[in-house]
Enzyme design. Sequence first.
Site: not given
Ligand code: DX5
Ligand code: ZN
Length: 224
Positions: A7, A32, A34, A36, A65, A67, A136, A174
Amino acid sequence: MIELAPSILSADFARLGEQVRAAGEGGASVIHVDIMDGHFVPNLTIGPPVVKSLRKVTELPLDCHLMIEDPDEFIPAFADAGADWISVHQEAVRHLNRTLHLIKSHDCLAGVVINPATPVETLSEVLDIVDYVLVMSVNPGFGAQKFIPSTLHKMRQLAEIRSQRGLHYRIEVDGGVALDTIADVVRAGAEILVAGNAVFGNGDPSKNTQALLKVATEAAMLKV
Ligand code: DX5
Ligand code: ZN
């Protein structure tokens, strides 16, 4: 097949290309990403322009991903920017069937994500549509949080339902995946393993990726 999906949330955003390349050299087979929006989760990250730039520096599939609230509004832009996989949260989407078909209509793999407090049962009507289910194992929003072990049973449950119903979705995990938790998630049935802090937090992303994959692959071999 076990795949490691670093990620980029924990990467150095000023050296993103270099860091993604290093993870690939270590054996990562998916990147990956993220996304947000500061509404669905209490943090802000990146949008389609960064996905477009990533597309130029790697041939690995980009696993976006989302969010975000109202993902339908942004799915076309992420697909156009070069996303290969797009996942949406069950908790954020009002018409999940429609949204998953929208993702597929853009020739992306479609995934659905559940937060730690959301049961697998909420997905029963979409498991035959999705290409992957993302469990998650932390509450989404930030990297480097502590793995929540009570989410493991959902990976087991998804593997069991898949074989009972003869379905083909893959199981992704994740959050908090690191050297001390990765064997547990593999034993529970996870196949696509997202790791942010454990890859980009300290040291060399390539070596970190290699080390995580080694433990994961060994756990997978012992499982069968
Ligand atoms: C959290 C994200 C993850 C995050 C995971 O909201 O969706 O993808 O980056 O990071 P680690 O592996 O550090 O928990
Ligand atoms: Zn993620």
